[in-house]
Design a protein around this motif. Structure first.
Motif, PDB file in Angstrom:
ATOM      1  N   TYR A  11       0.792  -1.285  -0.093  1.00 26.72           N
ATOM      2  CA  TYR A  11      -0.067   0.062  -0.061  1.00 26.72           C
ATOM      3  C   TYR A  11       0.758   1.098  -0.137  1.00 26.72           C
ATOM      4  N   PRO A  12       1.037   2.081  -0.972  1.00 23.56           N
ATOM      5  CA  PRO A  12       1.771   3.343  -1.132  1.00 23.56           C
ATOM      6  C   PRO A  12       1.093   4.367  -0.244  1.00 23.56           C
ATOM      7  N   ILE A  13       1.883   5.426   0.169  1.00 23.37           N
ATOM      8  CA  ILE A  13       1.366   6.441   0.876  1.00 23.37           C
ATOM      9  C   ILE A  13       1.888   7.764  -0.011  1.00 23.37           C
ATOM     10  N   CYS A  14       1.349   8.874   0.070  1.00 15.71           N
ATOM     11  CA  CYS A  14       1.642   9.878  -0.422  1.00 15.71           C
ATOM     12  C   CYS A  14       2.109  10.877   0.451  1.00 15.71           C
ATOM     13  N   VAL A  15       3.323  11.547   0.369  1.00 17.77           N
ATOM     14  CA  VAL A  15       3.896  12.401   1.037  1.00 17.77           C
ATOM     15  C   VAL A  15       4.002  13.788   0.829  1.00 17.77           C
ATOM     16  N   THR A  16       3.656  14.730   1.493  1.00 18.20           N
ATOM     17  CA  THR A  16       3.796  16.269   1.061  1.00 18.20           C
ATOM     18  C   THR A  16       4.509  16.833   2.205  1.00 18.20           C
ATOM     19  N   ILE A  17       5.787  17.553   1.676  1.00 17.31           N
ATOM     20  CA  ILE A  17       6.676  18.246   2.616  1.00 17.31           C
ATOM     21  C   ILE A  17       6.480  19.635   2.510  1.00 17.31           C
ATOM     22  N   LYS A  18       6.408  20.409   3.335  1.00 20.96           N
ATOM     23  CA  LYS A  18       6.415  22.174   2.750  1.00 20.96           C
ATOM     24  C   LYS A  18       7.533  22.705   3.909  1.00 20.96           C
ATOM     25  N   THR A  19       8.203  23.648   3.147  1.00 23.24           N
ATOM     26  CA  THR A  19       9.073  24.400   4.187  1.00 23.24           C
ATOM     27  C   THR A  19       8.430  25.842   3.985  1.00 23.24           C
ATOM     28  N   GLN A  20       8.530  26.535   5.143  1.00 18.96           N
ATOM     29  CA  GLN A  20       8.196  27.917   5.185  1.00 18.96           C
ATOM     30  C   GLN A  20       9.133  29.013   5.451  1.00 18.96           C
ATOM     31  N   HIS A  21      10.204  28.613   4.572  1.00 19.28           N
ATOM     32  CA  HIS A  21      11.412  29.794   4.692  1.00 19.28           C
ATOM     33  C   HIS A  21      12.038  29.908   3.288  1.00 19.28           C
ATOM     34  N   ASP A  22      12.169  31.107   2.668  1.00 23.47           N
ATOM     35  CA  ASP A  22      12.496  31.409   1.212  1.00 23.47           C
ATOM     36  C   ASP A  22      13.749  30.484   0.967  1.00 23.47           C
ATOM     37  N   GLY A  23      14.785  30.627   2.009  1.00 19.69           N
ATOM     38  CA  GLY A  23      16.093  30.198   1.799  1.00 19.69           C
ATOM     39  C   GLY A  23      15.948  28.695   2.068  1.00 19.69           C
ATOM     40  N   VAL A  24      15.165  27.795   2.279  1.00 21.33           N
ATOM     41  CA  VAL A  24      15.218  26.446   2.653  1.00 21.33           C
ATOM     42  C   VAL A  24      14.218  25.673   1.558  1.00 21.33           C
ATOM     43  N   LEU A  25      14.747  24.957   0.638  1.00 21.62           N
ATOM     44  CA  LEU A  25      14.329  23.858  -0.236  1.00 21.62           C
ATOM     45  C   LEU A  25      14.808  22.323   0.142  1.00 21.62           C
ATOM     46  N   VAL A  26      13.591  21.766  -0.263  1.00 25.38           N
ATOM     47  CA  VAL A  26      13.680  20.358   0.015  1.00 25.38           C
ATOM     48  C   VAL A  26      13.641  19.355  -1.531  1.00 25.38           C
ATOM     49  N   PHE A  27      14.181  17.957  -1.126  1.00 22.03           N
ATOM     50  CA  PHE A  27      13.782  17.429  -2.384  1.00 22.03           C
ATOM     51  C   PHE A  27      14.017  15.863  -1.938  1.00 22.03           C
ATOM     52  N   ALA A  28      13.297  14.986  -2.822  1.00 24.90           N
ATOM     53  CA  ALA A  28      13.351  13.511  -2.483  1.00 24.90           C
ATOM     54  C   ALA A  28      14.226  12.964  -3.267  1.00 24.90           C
ATOM     55  N   GLY A  29      14.623  11.784  -2.738  1.00 22.95           N
ATOM     56  CA  GLY A  29      15.792  11.150  -3.592  1.00 22.95           C
ATOM     57  C   GLY A  29      17.178  11.891  -3.643  1.00 22.95           C
ATOM     58  N   THR A  30      17.988  11.676  -4.529  1.00 28.53           N
ATOM     59  CA  THR A  30      19.420  12.469  -4.754  1.00 28.53           C
ATOM     60  C   THR A  30      19.243  13.839  -5.411  1.00 28.53           C
ATOM     61  N   TYR A  31      20.212  14.850  -5.069  1.00 29.38           N
ATOM     62  CA  TYR A  31      20.425  15.982  -5.766  1.00 29.38           C
ATOM     63  C   TYR A  31      20.436  15.851  -7.221  1.00 29.38           C
ATOM     64  N   ASP A  32      21.365  14.856  -7.680  1.00 32.21           N
ATOM     65  CA  ASP A  32      21.548  14.752  -9.036  1.00 32.21           C
ATOM     66  C   ASP A  32      20.157  13.967 -10.088  1.00 32.21           C
ATOM     67  N   SER A  33      19.576  13.192  -9.096  1.00 32.31           N
ATOM     68  CA  SER A  33      18.476  12.834  -9.926  1.00 32.31           C
ATOM     69  C   SER A  33      17.240  12.748  -8.823  1.00 32.31           C
ATOM     70  N   PRO A  34      16.478  13.903  -8.440  1.00 29.07           N
ATOM     71  CA  PRO A  34      15.704  13.927  -7.443  1.00 29.07           C
ATOM     72  C   PRO A  34      14.570  13.248  -8.038  1.00 29.07           C
ATOM     73  N   ILE A  35      13.575  12.771  -7.054  1.00 23.05           N
ATOM     74  CA  ILE A  35      12.236  12.069  -7.306  1.00 23.05           C
ATOM     75  C   ILE A  35      11.188  13.309  -7.284  1.00 23.05           C
ATOM     76  N   ALA A  36      11.250  14.266  -6.268  1.00 28.25           N
ATOM     77  CA  ALA A  36      10.582  15.402  -6.423  1.00 28.25           C
ATOM     78  C   ALA A  36      11.467  16.667  -6.038  1.00 28.25           C
ATOM     79  N   GLY A  37      11.178  17.785  -6.503  1.00 31.45           N
ATOM     80  CA  GLY A  37      12.001  18.927  -5.907  1.00 31.45           C
ATOM     81  C   GLY A  37      12.961  19.035  -6.924  1.00 31.45           C
ATOM     82  N   PRO A  38      14.181  20.079  -6.393  1.00 32.49           N
ATOM     83  CA  PRO A  38      14.005  20.876  -5.042  1.00 32.49           C
ATOM     84  C   PRO A  38      13.222  22.023  -5.190  1.00 32.49           C
ATOM     85  N   ALA A  39      12.526  22.279  -4.345  1.00 36.50           N
ATOM     86  CA  ALA A  39      11.143  23.149  -4.187  1.00 36.50           C
ATOM     87  C   ALA A  39      10.796  23.202  -2.517  1.00 36.50           C
ATOM     88  N   HIS A  40       9.938  24.488  -2.521  1.00 40.16           N
ATOM     89  CA  HIS A  40       9.294  24.571  -0.877  1.00 40.16           C
ATOM     90  C   HIS A  40       8.446  23.471  -0.559  1.00 40.16           C
TER      91      HIS A  40
END
Length: 178
Positions: free
Chosen positions: A106-135
């Motif tokens: 059973y999969p789950i859907c995960v949402t991550i939100k940052t509330q700072h202009d200077g902080v981004l998040v990404f899922a997976g690796t930086y070179d090959s992200p699954i999602a992001g980088p974004a707020h």
């Protein structure tokens, strides 16, 4: 006379029935209900710290890149430099252990939100992200396949001092809609 006696007996019987019955009174009371959502270190959706900059305590995930971090390395710096950008891969991971004794995934859907202009998040690796980088990012986590989360700190035009930010993590059942 018999009618009078019968009527009197009926009245006495009714008085006994009413007098021996329940005593109904109106009671009013205010009640309060409350509940706490507390941490559970054995939860099925798990956040696991992967770097010493991240700690998990009392149901909260803390990111602390400062000398005050309890895991601060000996001889390490006191924080980050101004006018620089830092990329930290694999700060923590999100795992899905729902229905672990069931043969169905059973999969789950995960949402991550940052509330700072200077902080981004990404899922997976930086070179090959699954999602992001974004707020705000969203990604699917399959059972038994944890997803690492990285962070980017952009200190361009930042002045010296301490900065704090809030991050929210939400997981719901089912794969994310694309």
């Amino acid at each position: 006379m018999n009618k009078l006696f019968g009527l009197a007996l009926l009245m006495v019987g009714m008085l006994l029935a009413v007098g021996a019955g329940a005593n109904f009174r109106y009671y009013s009371a205010d009640r309060q209900a409350s509940f706490d959502v507390v941490s559970d270190d054995n939860e099925l959706i798990d956040l696991t710290a992967l770097q010493p900059y991240v700690t998990y305590d009392a149901g909260k995930l803390y990111v602390d890149i400062s000398q005050y971090n309890p895991n601060h390395p000996t001889g390490g710096g006191n924080g980050m430099s101004p006018n620089t950008t830092y990329v930290f891969e694999e700060m923590f991971q999100v795992s899905n252990e729902l229905w672990e004794n069931n043969e169905t995934s059973y999969p789950i859907c995960v949402t991550i939100k940052t509330q700072h202009d200077g902080v981004l998040v990404f899922a997976g690796t930086y070179d090959s992200p699954i999602a992001g980088p974004a707020h705000n990012i969203q990604f699917t986590v399959e059972h038994g396949d944890p997803v690492p989360i990285g962070m980017i700190f952009d200190n361009t035009n930042s002045t010296l001092g301490q900065y704090q930010f809030q991050m929210s993590i939400e997981a719901i059942a089912g794969a994310c809609e694309q």
